[in-house]
Design a protein around this motif. Sequence first.
Motif, short mmCIF file in Angstrom:
data_model
loop_
_atom_site.label_atom_id
_atom_site.label_comp_id
_atom_site.label_asym_id
_atom_site.label_seq_id
_atom_site.Cartn_x
_atom_site.Cartn_y
_atom_site.Cartn_z
N LEU A 15 -6.16 -22.86 8.86
CA LEU A 15 -5.07 -22.84 7.88
C LEU A 15 -5.59 -23.16 6.49
O LEU A 15 -5.35 -22.44 5.53
CB LEU A 15 -4.00 -23.84 8.30
CG LEU A 15 -2.84 -23.99 7.35
CD1 LEU A 15 -2.10 -22.68 7.19
CD2 LEU A 15 -1.87 -25.06 7.85
N PHE A 19 -6.02 -21.05 2.97
CA PHE A 19 -5.37 -21.48 1.75
C PHE A 19 -6.32 -21.44 0.56
O PHE A 19 -6.00 -20.99 -0.52
CB PHE A 19 -4.89 -22.94 1.89
CG PHE A 19 -3.43 -23.05 2.21
CD1 PHE A 19 -2.49 -22.77 1.25
CD2 PHE A 19 -3.00 -23.45 3.46
CE1 PHE A 19 -1.14 -22.88 1.53
CE2 PHE A 19 -1.66 -23.56 3.75
CZ PHE A 19 -0.73 -23.28 2.80
N ARG A 150 0.44 -24.36 -1.82
CA ARG A 150 -0.14 -23.03 -1.72
C ARG A 150 -1.12 -22.84 -2.87
O ARG A 150 -0.85 -23.25 -4.00
CB ARG A 150 0.99 -21.99 -1.82
CG ARG A 150 0.54 -20.56 -1.58
CD ARG A 150 1.66 -19.55 -1.81
NE ARG A 150 2.05 -19.55 -3.20
CZ ARG A 150 3.25 -19.91 -3.65
NH1 ARG A 150 4.20 -20.26 -2.82
NH2 ARG A 150 3.52 -19.89 -4.93
N HIS A 152 -2.45 -19.78 -3.83
CA HIS A 152 -2.58 -18.38 -4.25
C HIS A 152 -1.20 -17.82 -4.57
O HIS A 152 -0.18 -18.45 -4.28
CB HIS A 152 -3.23 -17.56 -3.14
CG HIS A 152 -2.39 -17.47 -1.89
ND1 HIS A 152 -1.44 -16.50 -1.72
CD2 HIS A 152 -2.34 -18.26 -0.79
CE1 HIS A 152 -0.84 -16.68 -0.56
NE2 HIS A 152 -1.37 -17.75 0.02
N ARG A 157 -0.76 -11.41 1.39
CA ARG A 157 -1.36 -12.34 2.36
C ARG A 157 -0.28 -13.06 3.16
O ARG A 157 -0.38 -13.20 4.38
CB ARG A 157 -2.23 -13.37 1.62
CG ARG A 157 -2.81 -14.41 2.55
CD ARG A 157 -3.55 -15.50 1.82
NE ARG A 157 -4.80 -15.05 1.25
CZ ARG A 157 -5.68 -15.85 0.67
NH1 ARG A 157 -5.42 -17.14 0.55
NH2 ARG A 157 -6.80 -15.39 0.19
N CYS A 158 0.78 -13.50 2.48
CA CYS A 158 1.85 -14.23 3.17
C CYS A 158 2.57 -13.32 4.18
O CYS A 158 2.95 -13.76 5.25
CB CYS A 158 2.85 -14.78 2.16
SG CYS A 158 2.21 -16.15 1.19
N CYS A 161 0.68 -13.34 7.34
CA CYS A 161 0.16 -14.64 7.77
C CYS A 161 0.83 -15.09 9.07
O CYS A 161 2.04 -14.98 9.23
CB CYS A 161 0.43 -15.66 6.66
SG CYS A 161 -0.05 -17.33 7.14
N TYR A 163 1.35 -18.04 9.96
CA TYR A 163 2.11 -19.28 9.77
C TYR A 163 3.39 -19.05 8.99
O TYR A 163 4.08 -20.00 8.63
CB TYR A 163 1.23 -20.31 9.04
CG TYR A 163 -0.02 -20.64 9.79
CD1 TYR A 163 0.00 -21.53 10.85
CD2 TYR A 163 -1.23 -20.04 9.45
CE1 TYR A 163 -1.15 -21.82 11.56
CE2 TYR A 163 -2.38 -20.33 10.16
CZ TYR A 163 -2.34 -21.21 11.21
OH TYR A 163 -3.48 -21.49 11.91
N ARG A 164 3.69 -17.78 8.74
CA ARG A 164 4.83 -17.43 7.89
C ARG A 164 6.14 -18.05 8.38
O ARG A 164 6.94 -18.51 7.57
CB ARG A 164 4.95 -15.90 7.83
CG ARG A 164 6.02 -15.42 6.91
CD ARG A 164 6.00 -13.89 6.79
NE ARG A 164 7.12 -13.45 5.98
CZ ARG A 164 7.16 -13.52 4.67
NH1 ARG A 164 6.12 -13.98 4.01
NH2 ARG A 164 8.22 -13.13 4.00
N CYS A 167 6.05 -21.81 7.41
CA CYS A 167 5.57 -22.20 6.08
C CYS A 167 6.72 -22.21 5.08
O CYS A 167 7.44 -21.23 4.95
CB CYS A 167 4.49 -21.23 5.62
SG CYS A 167 3.88 -21.61 3.97
N GLN A 169 6.26 -22.46 1.87
CA GLN A 169 5.76 -22.01 0.57
C GLN A 169 5.43 -20.52 0.56
O GLN A 169 4.77 -20.03 -0.34
CB GLN A 169 4.50 -22.80 0.21
CG GLN A 169 4.78 -24.27 0.01
CD GLN A 169 3.61 -24.98 -0.63
OE1 GLN A 169 2.92 -24.42 -1.49
NE2 GLN A 169 3.39 -26.20 -0.25
N LYS A 170 5.89 -19.83 1.57
CA LYS A 170 5.55 -18.40 1.67
C LYS A 170 6.14 -17.62 0.50
O LYS A 170 7.21 -17.96 -0.02
CB LYS A 170 6.03 -17.83 2.99
CG LYS A 170 7.52 -17.89 3.21
CD LYS A 170 7.86 -17.29 4.56
CE LYS A 170 9.33 -17.43 4.87
NZ LYS A 170 9.64 -18.77 5.39
S1 SF4 Z 1 2.79 -17.95 4.57
FE1 SF4 Z 1 2.18 -20.01 3.87
S2 SF4 Z 1 0.30 -20.45 5.00
FE2 SF4 Z 1 0.63 -18.25 5.11
S3 SF4 Z 1 -0.53 -17.37 3.39
FE3 SF4 Z 1 1.57 -17.71 2.68
S4 SF4 Z 1 1.53 -19.74 1.73
FE4 SF4 Z 1 -0.33 -19.58 3.00
#
Ligand code: SF4
Length: 172
Positions: A15, A19, A150, A152, A157-158, A161, A163-164, A167, A169-170
């Motif tokens: 993770l 990041f 986050r 970026h 990418r989000c 991802c 972990y979406r 997360c 902060q997506k």
């Molecule tokens: S969803 Fe969250 S963990 Fe995944 S890339 Fe975006 S900010 Fe990073």
Amino acid sequence: MTLLYLGLTLLLSALVLLFISSRQRRHAGLPGGRVIYTDTRSWGAVEKPLYDANLGLTGKPDYLVRQKEAILPVEVKTSRSPEAAYDSHIFQLAAYCLLVEKTYRKRPPYGIIHYPARDFAVDYTPDLENTLLDVLANIRRDEHRSQVKRSHEDGHRCQHCGYRTVCDQKLD
Ligand code: SF4
């Protein structure tokens, strides 16, 4: 409990590497790797994960290849073949190089990232190792925080991802 700890360490490592990988690469000027031809017949599967207790780091490269005195880790990726190896893949490979050196007492001169259409050799330089150690120090610092910002602004990418769903902060 030990397995749980190892699994958690891997999860957190992946993770946080994702990041911060692009930021670290910009600072370090990491190489994207050079295209090479590899003979997959010399690749040997890795049976057990490699582990370094001092760093709290564990990982299992897909293969190890022995070349003369050297032992090289190989990471296989099934995603589209990029023009240069992805940052997160370079850091993952660097972690395997570090683990190979700790386990076998031999420093790999480079590791290999295998994409479907091309292979990249990524030199395991002192600069790459130092950047990786900085990343690991950041991981240890951040794993006790309830929030990690986050690093970026990459919505693409989000969107892809894993972990979406958890997360907060997506990006959309
Ligand atoms: S969803 Fe969250 S963990 Fe995944 S890339 Fe975006 S900010 Fe990073």
